[in-house]
Scaffold this motif. Structure first.
Motif, short mmCIF file in Angstrom:
data_model
loop_
_atom_site.label_atom_id
_atom_site.label_comp_id
_atom_site.label_asym_id
_atom_site.label_seq_id
_atom_site.Cartn_x
_atom_site.Cartn_y
_atom_site.Cartn_z
N THR A 4 -8.47 -1.39 1.78
CA THR A 4 -7.19 -0.70 1.65
C THR A 4 -7.39 0.81 1.58
O THR A 4 -6.45 1.57 1.80
N VAL A 5 -8.62 1.25 1.25
CA VAL A 5 -8.98 2.66 1.42
C VAL A 5 -9.30 2.81 2.91
O VAL A 5 -10.41 2.57 3.36
N LYS A 7 -6.75 3.04 -5.49
CA LYS A 7 -7.63 2.52 -4.45
C LYS A 7 -9.08 2.87 -4.80
O LYS A 7 -9.73 3.68 -4.15
N VAL A 41 -2.38 0.81 -4.84
CA VAL A 41 -2.16 -0.48 -4.19
C VAL A 41 -1.84 -1.53 -5.25
O VAL A 41 -2.30 -1.46 -6.39
N LEU A 62 0.82 -1.20 0.00
CA LEU A 62 0.00 0.00 0.00
C LEU A 62 0.86 1.25 0.00
O LEU A 62 1.95 1.28 0.57
#
Length: 554
Positions: free
Chosen positions: A335-336, A320, A269, A264
């Motif tokens: 991942t956000v 993302k 990503v 990340l």
């Protein structure tokens, strides 16, 4: 946020929040190693190898000391260009060694595209995959295979692109590694087609891993802290950050049927997404003391003589984009990272996204979102100012109580509660809107910080990137002026000269503090203040018609 006292409280909370946020990034929030993360002790050869050890839930480990030290240089790279990706594949090993995101500029207004993957002397960030195990072509003593290929250039913005690489062993087994690129998508399908033309059973395991130099990348500033490092998801944890420092200390070694592994950085990503129908092993290690590796290994696959098998996986290389990632695999959209207020930030983002689809301008979407939020909070805001007005009217009685009871705090407290009850005044009535507004502010802060959709998004005139600070500091100054006007319209909260002077400086303190905030967030706060001023005037006018003097009139 509407009285100086609550503004002072918010200032304290906001400063505390950003200090805490910065501390969380520096110490890798959520990066605790799970119980089944093992020690990093291994042989020197293993630490220098690109190839992971074997092993899974159903297969024994291949000793790492038997793995090759991979030092071969690239032979030929195959370039693949779609409408969103421009990647290079090394024919030795079939690794993706370069990836540009064509829809994202490196910097605002630049023709140069954002480089996600690259393989240079000072910055290694590549996506590797292969086959290990007893018959794996990446586990032999000869090093990584040199694939045969059909052509060196593929390009299409409308058609699906398949890039086949072929390797045939001396005993006649054929291994085809096929990359599939789809227009408009950042996920790349990677599959191995194995034809066993031998007289023996072939046993092999697929692995996919991401390898990155730990010294590169940015973690932002105190005002805009961003995470740079690894992350993964598995059966028992939807989303876990795995900082490079933790990777140096302990290895990841988790068996899981679901999940993914990734690297990340701010807005972007890369992630390997294994098939979710089997027990895969998620692993990590550090090569050469400076390169972090995180990946996934499949269980052993057996191919009988004269038969064929296909092993599939996906690789995501892109922004993302929550909607796109949610379609690929569960929890990849996490991942956000909206922090502990994700439950509030996600609907705010959805609202922003919906409004932007109508007005086609993220700045206007922020303004409309602010209007909607303030409209929803108006009943509470009105209750706050009514409560403040009643509290002001009670000041003479409060003064009399202080004179009557002096230093007897217990009796004074009881008398005050009785007075509040008789007058039907809630002393905490002015706090509720502020307590509701603060989480909204923090959630919107994370939305503006993390949402790639706002990266390089222009508003009007000089605001060409809502995700960065105002280059001329005009919005922070206007925001400070609006706070000063709000302060002038409100009743004097205290007779203490020291506190009054402190309140007078609050607009200046906030203005300086907001100089480095994303301009989109300052825009939200400015519009919120302007709406609050309008609401104040409406509420005050109604109260004054009832004979309640709420402002500082002589």
């Amino acid at each position: 946020m509407n009285s100086p006292r609550t503004i002072l409280f918010i200032a304290f909370l906001v400063v505390s929040f950003f200090l805490y946020q910065n501390w969380m990034v520096e110490t890798a929030p959520g990066t605790k190693a799970p119980e089944n993360v093992t020690s990093t002790q291994s042989s020197n050869n293993a630490e220098n190898s690109d190839v992971p050890s074997g092993g899974s839930a159903v297969a024994a480990d291949v000793p790492e000391s038997d793995q090759p030290v991979v030092t071969q240089q690239s032979e030929t790279t195959i370039r693949v260009r779609t409408d969103v990706l421009d990647v290079e594949i090394d024919t030795r090993g079939g690794d993706i060694v370069s990836a540009q995101l064509l829809e994202f500029a490196k910097t605002q207004g630049s023709e140069e595209r954002f480089q996600l993957l690259q393989n240079s002397s000072n910055n290694v960030y590549i996506a590797q995959s292969g086959l290990i195990g007893p018959d794996g072509i990446d586990a032999s003593g000869n090093g990584r295979p040199s694939y045969n290929y059909e052509k060196e250039r593929y390009e299409s913005e409308t058609e699906v692109i398949e890039v086949p690489l072929t390797f045939t062993t001396q005993n006649g087994a054929t291994y085809r590694k096929v990359f599939t690129f789809t227009p408009g998508k950042y996920n790349v399908d990677v599959r191995f087609e194995i034809d066993n033309n031998t007289n023996n059973t072939l046993n092999t395991q697929f692995y996919g891993q991401l390898k990155r130099s730990m010294a590169t990348g940015e973690s932002g500033s105190m005002i805009m802290p961003t995470y740079f490092g690894a992350a993964y998801s598995h059966d028992d944890d939807k989303f876990e950050k795995y900082d490079f420092d933790d990777m140096l200390d302990k290895r990841l070694n988790v068996n899981s049927q679901t999940g993914w592994v990734g690297m990340l950085e701010h807005y972007f990503v890369s992630a390997w997404v294994p098939t979710q129908q089997q027990q895969n092993r998620l692993f990590s290690r550090v090569a050469n003391g400076s390169q972090a590796i995180i990946g996934a290994i499949y269980p052993m696959t057996s191919i009988q003589p004269g038969s064929s098998e296909t092993i599939e996986s996906q690789l995501y290389l892109g922004p993302k984009d929550q909607d796109a990632m949610a379609k690929i695999v569960e929890n990849l959209d996490l991942t956000v990272d909206y922090g502990f207020l994700w439950w509030l930030a996600q609907p705010i983002f959805k609202l922003l996204q919906f409004l932007q689809s109508i007005v086609i301008n993220w700045g206007l979407a922020i303004i409309l979102t602010t209007v909607i939020v303030k409209a929803l909070l108006f009943p509470l805001t009105k209750a706050q100012y009514v409560s403040m007005a009643k509290m002001r009217m009670l000041q003479p009685k409060m003064t009399a109580l202080r004179e009557r009871y002096g230093s007897d705090r217990q009796k004074m407290s009881g008398a005050m509660m009785k007075l509040y009850k008789e007058e039907k005044v809630n002393p905490l009535g002015g706090c509720l809107p502020m307590l509701l507004q603060l989480p909204i502010f923090l959630a919107l802060y994370w939305v503006l910080l993390e949402s790639v959709e706002l990266r390089h998004s222009a508003f009007v005139f000089w605001i060409q990137d809502l995700s960065t600070k105002d280059p001329y500091y005009i919005l922070p100054i206007l925001m400070g002026a609006s706070m000063f006007l709000m302060q002038k319209l409100q009743p004097t909260p205290t007779a203490d000269p020291m506190q009054q002077k402190l309140f007078q400086y609050m607009p200046v303190i906030f203005t300086v503090f907001f100089l480095w905030f994303p301009s989109g967030l300052v825009l939200y706060w400015l519009v919120s203040n302007l709406i609050t001023i309008a609401q104040m005037l409406i509420i005050y006018r109604g109260l004054e018609k009832k004979g309640i003097n709420v402002r500082n009139k002589k």
